[in-house]
Structures are given as structure tokens and as C-alpha cells.
Design a protein around this motif. Structure first.
Motif, PDB file in Angstrom:
ATOM      1  N   GLY A   1      76.247 -23.353  49.943  1.00  0.00           N
ATOM      2  CA  GLY A   1      77.424 -22.646  50.433  1.00  0.00           C
ATOM      3  C   GLY A   1      77.011 -21.800  51.615  1.00  0.00           C
ATOM      4  O   GLY A   1      76.080 -22.143  52.348  1.00  0.00           O
ATOM      5  N   TYR A   2      77.678 -20.680  51.815  1.00  0.00           N
ATOM      6  CA  TYR A   2      77.276 -19.769  52.883  1.00  0.00           C
ATOM      7  C   TYR A   2      77.483 -18.336  52.425  1.00  0.00           C
ATOM      8  O   TYR A   2      78.167 -18.072  51.412  1.00  0.00           O
ATOM      9  N   TYR A   3      76.894 -17.409  53.157  1.00  0.00           N
ATOM     10  CA  TYR A   3      76.894 -16.002  52.753  1.00  0.00           C
ATOM     11  C   TYR A   3      77.299 -15.112  53.929  1.00  0.00           C
ATOM     12  O   TYR A   3      77.394 -15.567  55.070  1.00  0.00           O
ATOM     13  N   GLN A   4      77.542 -13.853  53.601  1.00  0.00           N
ATOM     14  CA  GLN A   4      77.901 -12.878  54.625  1.00  0.00           C
ATOM     15  C   GLN A   4      76.878 -11.759  54.653  1.00  0.00           C
ATOM     16  O   GLN A   4      76.442 -11.273  53.607  1.00  0.00           O
ATOM     17  N   THR A   5      76.454 -11.403  55.857  1.00  0.00           N
ATOM     18  CA  THR A   5      75.520 -10.296  56.011  1.00  0.00           C
ATOM     19  C   THR A   5      76.158  -9.252  56.916  1.00  0.00           C
ATOM     20  O   THR A   5      77.238  -9.477  57.477  1.00  0.00           O
ATOM     21  N   GLU A   6      75.521  -8.106  57.042  1.00  0.00           N
ATOM     22  CA  GLU A   6      76.053  -7.058  57.908  1.00  0.00           C
ATOM     23  C   GLU A   6      74.927  -6.239  58.510  1.00  0.00           C
ATOM     24  O   GLU A   6      73.818  -6.185  57.996  1.00  0.00           O
ATOM     25  N   GLU A   7      75.247  -5.610  59.637  1.00  0.00           N
ATOM     26  CA  GLU A   7      74.339  -4.691  60.307  1.00  0.00           C
ATOM     27  C   GLU A   7      75.190  -3.569  60.892  1.00  0.00           C
ATOM     28  O   GLU A   7      76.063  -3.814  61.730  1.00  0.00           O
ATOM     29  N   GLN A   8      74.962  -2.353  60.400  1.00  0.00           N
ATOM     30  CA  GLN A   8      75.720  -1.187  60.839  1.00  0.00           C
ATOM     31  C   GLN A   8      77.224  -1.417  60.731  1.00  0.00           C
ATOM     32  O   GLN A   8      78.006  -1.027  61.609  1.00  0.00           O
ATOM     33  N   GLY A   9      77.627  -2.088  59.660  1.00  0.00           N
ATOM     34  CA  GLY A   9      79.043  -2.321  59.406  1.00  0.00           C
ATOM     35  C   GLY A   9      79.628  -3.539  60.066  1.00  0.00           C
ATOM     36  O   GLY A   9      80.793  -3.882  59.832  1.00  0.00           O
ATOM     37  N   HIS A  10      78.858  -4.247  60.886  1.00  0.00           N
ATOM     38  CA  HIS A  10      79.325  -5.475  61.533  1.00  0.00           C
ATOM     39  C   HIS A  10      78.951  -6.657  60.641  1.00  0.00           C
ATOM     40  O   HIS A  10      77.781  -6.820  60.263  1.00  0.00           O
TER      41      HIS A  10
END
Length: 599
Positions: free
Chosen positions: A43-52
Motif C-alpha cells: 500500500g502506501y503511507y503518509q509522512t510529515e515534516e513540520q506539519g507538511h
């Protein structure tokens, strides 16, 4: 968005999202390194950096190795083994297009032997349970499987190649010994270490950053210019400079693995040409006519300053380690003459003597790139010579009495001085139409068992209005006894083709029988030697005040590419050298001129 070489760093999320990117793809090894299991990679996933936030899809490594290197039936078997009844799994294949016809044997296997036709036929025959979709199409109908944070990584091979050669061999050995169940936790190096492993890569990278800062400075102020009364038009110079900068950021010459990469002079030169095109455009916006600037800054980010001299005609960048010239840009042609590379060990060099000379017969199933091992010519193992210093210009050598051309070429000679890569003091004298760098080192030369004190002063004058440099040498005896010395000054220049008929040596003093730039030889008692490139239209001439014996030879590396192990011309070395005796506390003086003109 496709990341170059799938090199992932967590900070990339923020600028990617700010640029409008919604998702990207990276290798599944990134996901495995944080503990995800094989069944969690469909599948796929979601990541973030400083809220993005950014969505990340894992590329299936098994498919990368199956396609097109195994019979297509094996790919179908793999997909069947991991399919589910709800059809909610994605097996993502995202890889180099070159493997479909450009890599060795792939054209024969993929097209002529029918691999591609059989593969698509199988997909059609199994369409009742296999859907072919794009990444975009899948994400429109399936949500992310969760949140994830990935470490810095690239594909496994890249992490191996970025290691020093000795560590690469250890990594290969470890990979063979580790139980396959634990291989996902075996990590190699970090992509940015290529900038340490190869100083030439770092030089190109830092040149790119310098030019990037130039472009950034001119973009806001120069995007438009007024013309006439109340009229306005777009200034193309700034935007053209930005496009040239982007071309100079092509990733290939910044690293090296099983492809030529950094070792291919045409790739490095293309990046330099684009970066210099951008710099020249910035010069045209910043200066109205000839100019001369000198800056002392830590160009290569090693904690020590370099001296950067720029004019309308050329750039001369100096390192204080050896007091040498490490970049020489001729701006009328956007060409870096010192785009050279040092001969150094590579992990694969130990395999060269064991490889086939002639390319084997085409195989029905092509081999992966890392399995290819043949040489484009025989005897390459005899051409492996390793330099202990960078191949630059204005390098100061004191030679052992037993030295000769061949020993200097293969680096078996005796270096008696401590000047080649040691620190020089620097003073800068700026004048209106020229700048003078005074480089000085109080060093030593081994004379028998004596470590003899010797001072070198080289006063380097660079003119504003011409691509001309003069180095005035003063070599001083530090003891009140006479001493006999053998001194040479090394220059390097790369005109890309060592055996091309339109690129050759010449001398105003005599005709050179074997003049191609890959030739090797010694010319006694001459006053000048030049290189002429009729293809690029550049004439490069060295001239000195006292007749000298001159050694010349090519720097040729042995590197790996998709075509096998190959010899690559990197530059030509020219070294005028003199034998002389200094009286007690005596001084030897002479000068060397370097000039570059367009043909």
C-alpha cells in the motif's frame, strides 16, 4: 515526483509539498529499515515534516529484480502469491527505463526474444485478478495505510557504493554471511558521503551551490527591465540562468556505482558547462564590462578557506593545501580545464584481472547490472595506478634523484618534499587591473638523511582583462650549505578526448611527433608547451622563463560502466622540471605563464 536515484532525506517533505507535490515513490528498503514487514508494503503511507504531509509509495524490490531479468512467468507467480480477494494491494514497479533495451543483452532478451510480448500477454491472460494502474489511479481509490517516518536512505546498492572501497568489500562480505531473514537491517552508507569519497564530486556540488546563490541574487531584481517611456519587457537573462543552473544539477556526474557516472568526463563537463553558462549570464547582469573579484571563503566546506578569483574571462580557484589551482574556468567557452579526477582504488578493481576480455554471447535472460563483469580491453589490471594527491595545477614537487617519467606516471617515484598537499600561507594584494596572491610555505626536502629547510614563495598575478596567469617562483635554501635539488611544477588540463586528432600538444620550439593528448613522453630543454582543442576552439599555453625538461602523460582511470570495465581519459599532465644547485642561503627564481585564448 521522481526523486533522483530515490535518495530520501526527511527534510525533503517540506519543500516538496511547498512546490505542489502530493506523493513520491522510494524503495521498500526504506520502509523495512523502520520495521515494516513484507505484507505491509503493498500500500502506501503518509509522512510529515513540520506539519507538511506527503504520501510515499514503496517500490517493490522483488519486482525490480524479476523484471526483465527472469522469465515473465515468475513475475506472475510472485503476484499470485501476494494477491488478496479484495484487490486492495499494490505491487509497485518503478525502475530505470534503460533496463528495457539499453543495458547489456536487454534489447535482445526484451524485444527480439519476446520477453516483453510474453509479459504483456500474461497480464492480459490474468486480467481477472491483476489490474494495471498508475500510482495516481491507485491513490484515488485507496487511502493511505497509516503514518510513517523514514530515515535517510536509497536503494541497497547505492548505500553500498557510497562506502569507501575497503568498507564496500566488508559490506559485501557481511551481506553474504548474514541470514537472509536479517538482511533488511543491514545498512550501508549515506548518499552524501560521495562528496567525501570523491573530492571532485564535492567540487562540482559546491560550484553548483555557488552558482545557485548567484542566480538567486539576480532573479528578483532582473526579472523585468524598463524599455522606453512606461514600457516594460521580461529580461530573459535571469530566467535563462536559472534553467542553465537546473541543467547543471543533473545527478549522474555527482556519484559513481556500476555506471560510469562521475568517471565519465562528458557528463562532468556538461554539468560544468551549464553551471558556467548560468554564471556568465549572472556576470552580464552584475557587471557592465571587465571586472575582477577575489574572495576568500570555505568553498568546499572543509573548515579551511580557499581563494576564488573571478574575471570576465576566467575563474581561478586556489586551495591552500599545496597552494594549488583546483578550478580553471574559461568563460568564453564555459569550460573548466581542471575538470580532472584522481586515480583511486575502487572495490571492483580486485575483479578486473578475473573478468572476460571479450563480451560474452548474448544471453536469453539478461543479467542484472551488478552481475556484469567483463573488460572492454585486455590488460586493464596493469593500468591500475593510484594517486596519493589530487591532480590539480601549480603543484610543487621535489623529486628523488632516481625518479624518471614512468615512475612519476605510475606514482612509484620518490617525493622528497612536503609541499604537494601541505598548507601554504596566503596574502592577497588587490590592484585595479590585477590581483596578486603570494603563496608561501616553509617546508623541507629530504636530502639523504637531512630534512633540509626550503622555502617556496610563488607570487601569482592574475589579470583583469585576459585569461592569463603568471606564477613567479622563489625557492630559498634555509641552510648555510649548498644543496642540489630537482624541482617540478605539475599542471593538469582535460580536453575530454585523449586520442582525438583535433586535440593535441604543440610547442613553439619544435614539432612533436606523437602529439595526441593521451601520449606520454619527455622533451628536453624547451621553453613552452601548449594544448590545442580545435573542436572547442581553445588554446592553452604554458611558457616559462628558463628552459626546462618537460614530462607529459595522460591520467586514465579504470572504472566500471554498463559496458564493462573501461579505461577513461581524464586529463593530461604537463610538468616542466629543473635540476639546479642552491648556494648557502641562496635563491632560485623563475616564472611560469599560463594563458588561454579562443581559436
Amino acid at each position: 515526483m521522481w526523486l533522483a536515484e530515490r535518495v530520501w532525506e526527511p527534510h525533503l517533505v517540506k519543500p516538496m509539498v511547498e512546490g505542489g507535490v502530493q506523493y513520491t515513490v522510494v524503495d521498500d528498503v526504506h520502509f523495512k529499515s523502520v520495521g515494516l514487514r513484507k505484507e505491509e508494503l503493498f500500500g502506501y503511507y503518509q509522512t510529515e515534516e513540520q506539519g507538511h504531509t506527503l504520501e510515499i509509495f514503496p517500490i517493490n524490490r522483488e519486482l525490480r529484480y524479476l523484471i526483465p531479468f527472469s522469465p515473465p512467468e515468475k513475475t506472475i507467480d510472485y503476484l499470485r502469491a501476494h494477491a488478496t480477494t479484495d484487490g486492495g494491494r499494490l505491487a509497485l514497479c518503478f525502475d530505470d527505463g534503460e533496463k528495457f533495451g539499453c543495458w547489456p543483452d536487454t534489447y535482445q532478451a526484451v524485444y527480439l526474444d519476446g520477453w516483453l510480448d510474453r509479459f504483456f500477454t500474461l497480464l492480459e491472460e490474468n486480467a481477472d485478478w491483476i489490474d494495471t494502474v498508475t500510482v495516481r489511479g491507485f491513490r484515488e481509490n485507496h487511502p493511505a495505510w497509516g503514518r510513517i517516518y523514514l530515515p535517510t536512505a536509497s536503494y541497497v546498492e547505492m548505500q553500498e557504493w557510497s562506502l569507501p572501497p575497503e568498507q564496500t568489500l566488508l559490506f559485501e562480505e557481511a551481506a553474504k554471511k548474514v541470514d537472509p531473514a536479517y538482511l533488511d537491517f543491514l545498512r550501508g552508507g549515506f548518499w552524501r558521503h560521495f562528496l567525501v569519497k570523491y573530492p571532485e564530486s564535492n567540487n562540482l556540488h559546491k560550484k553548483m551551490l555557488l552558482v545557485s546563490s548567484m542566480v538567486e541574487a539576480v532573479l528578483p531584481a532582473q526579472r523585468t527591465v524598463k524599455v522606453g517611456a512606461g514600457g516594460e519587457e521580461k529580461n530573459q537573462a535571469a530566467s535563462n540562468a536559472q534553467e542553465a543552473l537546473w541543467r547543471g544539477q543533473c545527478n549522474d556526474p555527482y556519484w559513481h556505482g556500476v555506471f560510469g557516472g562521475l568517471y565519465l568526463t562528458n557528463l562532468r563537463s556538461a554539468n560544468y558547462q551549464n553551471l558556467l553558462n548560468a554564471e556568465v549570464l549572472c556576470d552580464s547582469l552584475n557587471h557592465k564590462g571587465p571586472f575582477l573579484t577575489v574572495v576568500q571563503r570555505d568553498f568546499d566546506c572543509d573548515g579551511r578557506p580557499e581563494v576564488l578569483v573571478s574575471t570576465q574571462e576566467h575563474n581561478c580557484y586556489f586551495t591552500l593545501q599545496g597552494g594549488a589551482l583546483f578550478e580553471l574556468d574559461f568563460k568564453p567557452k564555459s569550460f573548466n580545464l581542471l575538470d580532472t579526477i584522481t586515480r583511486r582504488p575502487e572495490a571492483y578493481h580486485q575483479r578486473i584481472g578475473k573478468t572476460l576480455h571479450d563480451k560474452p554471447e548474448v544471453e536469453s535472460t539478461p543479467r542484472a547490472m551488478r552481475e556484469i563483469a567483463f573488460s572492454k580491453e585486455s590488460g586493464l589490471e596493469k593500468m591500475l595506478h593510484y594517486d596519493w594527491y589530487r591532480r590539480l595545477s601549480l603543484i610543487d614537487h621535489f623529486l628523488h634523484p632516481d625518479s624518471f617519467l614512468e615512475s612519476f606516471y605510475n606514482v612509484s617515484y620518490g617525493e622528497q618534499g612536503d609541499f604537494v598537499n601541505q598548507h601554504y600561507q596566503c596574502e592577497v594584494e588587490e590592484e585595479e587591473d590585477q590581483v596578486v596572491l603570494v603563496l608561501r610555505r616553509d617546508g623541507h626536502v629530504w636530502i639523504g638523511t637531512d630534512f633540509w629547510p626550503i622555502r617556496i614563495n610563488k607570487r601569482i598575478t592574475i589579470q583583469r582583462d585576459a585569461a592569463h596567469l603568471r606564477a613567479e617562483y622563489s625557492i630559498e635554501n634555509g641552510w648555510d650549505r649548498p644543496v642540489s635539488l630537482w624541482f617540478g611544477v605539475e599542471f593538469n588540463a582535460n580536453f575530454l578526448a585523449g586520442n582525438a586528432p583535433d586535440r593535441f600538444y604543440y610547442s613553439p620550439d619544435l614539432a612533436i611527433a606523437e602529439a595526441h593528448l593521451a601520449s606520454k613522453g619527455e622533451i628536453p630543454e624547451i621553453n613552452a608547451l601548449g594544448m590545442r582543442d580545435e573542436y572547442l576552439g581553445i588554446d592553452y599555453l604554458l611558457h616559462w622563463s628558463q628552459p626546462a625538461d618537460v614530462w607529459r602523460f595522460p591520467i586514465e582511470t579504470i572504472s566500471q560502466s554498463e559496458a564493462g570495465f573501461e579505461k577513461v581519459y581524464q586529463s593530461s599532465v604537463v610538468m616542466p622540471n629543473w635540476k639546479f644547485e642552491l648556494p648557502p642561503l641562496g635563491v632560485k627564481k623563475f616564472w611560469i605563464d599560463q594563458s588561454i585564448v579562443s581559436l
